[in-house]
Design an enzyme around this catalytic site. Sequence first.
Site, PDB file in Angstrom:
ATOM      1  N   ASP A 111       0.837  -1.219   0.000  1.00  0.00           N
ATOM      2  CA  ASP A 111       0.000   0.000   0.000  1.00  0.00           C
ATOM      3  C   ASP A 111       0.862   1.256   0.000  1.00  0.00           C
ATOM      4  OD1 ASP A 111      -2.749  -1.055   2.117  1.00  0.00           O
ATOM      5  OD2 ASP A 111      -2.750  -0.440   0.008  1.00  0.00           O
ATOM      6  N   GLU A 160      -5.389   6.264   1.220  1.00  0.00           N
ATOM      7  CA  GLU A 160      -5.939   5.572   2.399  1.00  0.00           C
ATOM      8  C   GLU A 160      -4.876   5.422   3.483  1.00  0.00           C
ATOM      9  OE1 GLU A 160      -7.461   1.765   1.276  1.00  0.00           O
ATOM     10  OE2 GLU A 160      -8.260   1.369   3.265  1.00  0.00           O
ATOM     11  N   ASP A 163      -6.335   4.570  -3.942  1.00  0.00           N
ATOM     12  CA  ASP A 163      -6.453   3.397  -3.074  1.00  0.00           C
ATOM     13  C   ASP A 163      -5.398   2.417  -3.583  1.00  0.00           C
ATOM     14  OD1 ASP A 163      -9.144   1.244  -1.831  1.00  0.00           O
ATOM     15  OD2 ASP A 163      -6.983   1.285  -1.492  1.00  0.00           O
ATOM     16  N   ILE A 220      -4.188  -0.422  -2.682  1.00  0.00           N
ATOM     17  CA  ILE A 220      -4.653  -1.804  -2.860  1.00  0.00           C
ATOM     18  C   ILE A 220      -6.067  -1.901  -2.300  1.00  0.00           C
ATOM     19  CG2 ILE A 220      -4.365  -4.249  -2.294  1.00  0.00           C
ATOM     20  CD1 ILE A 220      -1.453  -3.850  -2.176  1.00  0.00           C
ATOM     21  N   ASP A 221      -7.041  -1.997  -3.203  1.00  0.00           N
ATOM     22  CA  ASP A 221      -8.418  -2.224  -2.738  1.00  0.00           C
ATOM     23  C   ASP A 221      -8.656  -3.729  -2.766  1.00  0.00           C
ATOM     24  OD1 ASP A 221     -11.153  -1.207  -2.067  1.00  0.00           O
ATOM     25  OD2 ASP A 221     -11.577  -2.495  -3.783  1.00  0.00           O
ATOM     26  N   THR A 265      -8.166  -5.542   0.229  1.00  0.00           N
ATOM     27  CA  THR A 265      -7.023  -5.925   1.085  1.00  0.00           C
ATOM     28  C   THR A 265      -7.060  -7.405   1.458  1.00  0.00           C
ATOM     29  OG1 THR A 265      -7.174  -3.731   2.014  1.00  0.00           O
ATOM     30  CG2 THR A 265      -5.915  -5.327   3.273  1.00  0.00           C
ATOM     31  N   ASP A 307     -12.157   4.586  -2.527  1.00  0.00           N
ATOM     32  CA  ASP A 307     -12.720   3.384  -3.183  1.00  0.00           C
ATOM     33  C   ASP A 307     -13.520   3.764  -4.423  1.00  0.00           C
ATOM     34  OD1 ASP A 307     -13.534   2.241   0.098  1.00  0.00           O
ATOM     35  OD2 ASP A 307     -12.025   1.352  -1.217  1.00  0.00           O
TER      36      ASP A 307
HETATM   37  C1  2IP Z   1     -12.498  -2.300   1.199  1.00  0.00           C
HETATM   38  C2  2IP Z   1     -12.587  -3.418   0.186  1.00  0.00           C
HETATM   39  C3  2IP Z   1     -13.564  -4.402   0.708  1.00  0.00           C
HETATM   40  C4  2IP Z   1     -14.941  -3.745   0.768  1.00  0.00           C
HETATM   41  C5  2IP Z   1     -14.881  -2.516   1.665  1.00  0.00           C
HETATM   42  C6  2IP Z   1     -13.808  -1.560   1.167  1.00  0.00           C
HETATM   43  O1  2IP Z   1     -11.421  -1.493   0.920  1.00  0.00           O
HETATM   44  O2  2IP Z   1     -12.986  -2.930  -1.077  1.00  0.00           O
HETATM   45  O3  2IP Z   1     -13.594  -5.488  -0.182  1.00  0.00           O
HETATM   46  O4  2IP Z   1     -15.831  -4.652   1.367  1.00  0.00           O
HETATM   47  O5  2IP Z   1     -16.141  -1.868   1.601  1.00  0.00           O
HETATM   48  O6  2IP Z   1     -13.733  -0.433   2.032  1.00  0.00           O
HETATM   49  P1  2IP Z   1     -16.659  -5.694   0.441  1.00  0.00           P
HETATM   50  O7  2IP Z   1     -15.686  -6.669  -0.096  1.00  0.00           O
HETATM   51  O8  2IP Z   1     -17.630  -6.311   1.406  1.00  0.00           O
HETATM   52  O9  2IP Z   1     -17.311  -4.898  -0.649  1.00  0.00           O
HETATM   53  P2  2IP Z   1      -9.946  -1.964   1.438  1.00  0.00           P
HETATM   54  O10 2IP Z   1      -9.738  -3.364   1.009  1.00  0.00           O
HETATM   55  O11 2IP Z   1      -9.055  -0.984   0.730  1.00  0.00           O
HETATM   56  O12 2IP Z   1      -9.981  -1.790   2.926  1.00  0.00           O
HETATM   57 CA    CA Z   2     -10.439   0.208  -0.491  1.00  0.00          CA
END
Ligand code: 2IP
Ligand code: CA
Length: 319
Positions: free
Chosen positions: A33, A54, A126, A128-129, A131, A255
């Site tokens: 990240d 983030e 972001d 790495i979305d 995570t 995001d």
């Molecule tokens: C997260 C990631 C999660 C998502 C959550 C985001 O960001 O995208 O997958 O949850 O809402 O904030 P979900 O998978 O239930 O949609 P990060 O991975 O950067 O914390």
């Molecule tokens: Ca994210």
Amino acid sequence: MQFYLTICSTICIIIHYHKNLFRFFQDFKTLADVLIQETIRHDLANLIPHVKGEETNKFENTIGEKITVEITDDPDVTHQILLKVLANNEPAAKALTNEIHKEIQVNENLNFADIEITENLAIWVDPIDGTQEYISGIEEVSDFPNIFKSGLKCATVLIGVYEINTGIPLIGVINQPFERKFYYGFSIGDLKYSSVEIASEREESEKIAILSSSESLKSTFKPVFAAGAGYKSLKVIEGHADVYLLSKPSTFKWDSCGPHAILRGLGGGMLDMKRSLEGEEMVELSYLENEGTCNEGGIIAYRRIEDAERVVRELRGKN
Ligand code: 2IP
Ligand code: CA
């Protein structure tokens, strides 16, 4: 930009490959990240100085040393920081330093209208979305083609450029490191563009809503669950799903900004679910700095306005 995002992909992959170097899963994810975010900040600094993300750029290594990861023009400085962070693992530090300081080749034919780069632009990153998928990454397919429920394909790098004074997202980039794919789009004034090839339209009765596994929302769209806010938005952008519905305050401006700009480039957008259901008008998500960083009212991401209107009608209780 494509070449540039290859750097982000490679940083992700190198760190994932060397994850056994870290005391905790959390550390290797944080380093990926921080490195991606700080590389983007450094390389774009003379273009758009307001790069927000983030993560902070602080990192703790296996012996508990707190290290500030700052990318400068000097590869040796980066190399020394990485040796400290990676417990003197020379191959990993060298591979990452080479990637971070690789010469960026600008792809001339990506030269669109001269977007006036002003003080009025800022960037949400972001790095790495998804995570959890990056750390544990157990691949699982869904019942729908081209939609993975979980795994490394759901991890994405998200970059969004927005206008500070209007809070409108203008340019978006999504990178899927473990698919080595990258998507971009923009909507600036009347100029709309997207690099994405859209899947063919589905019948009304076959329309798909992509949801977080934690979502309990019901609609007449066929539901499919997948991980990754960025990944779900990408499925709507590509046309593999028709809407991404989220009723919870579980996503943030980093995001949504990049995917939102790409959807605008396709004539779509991202609504604030709560405000769109409560008021008479549909309300797009905003990146105005007084709006905070959380998408408190949830999201309705759409490519076709008719699909968004159908969702709002249904969720307002009218069919
Ligand atoms: C997260 C990631 C999660 C998502 C959550 C985001 O960001 O995208 O997958 O949850 O809402 O904030 P979900 O998978 O239930 O949609 P990060 O991975 O950067 O914390
Ligand atoms: Ca994210």
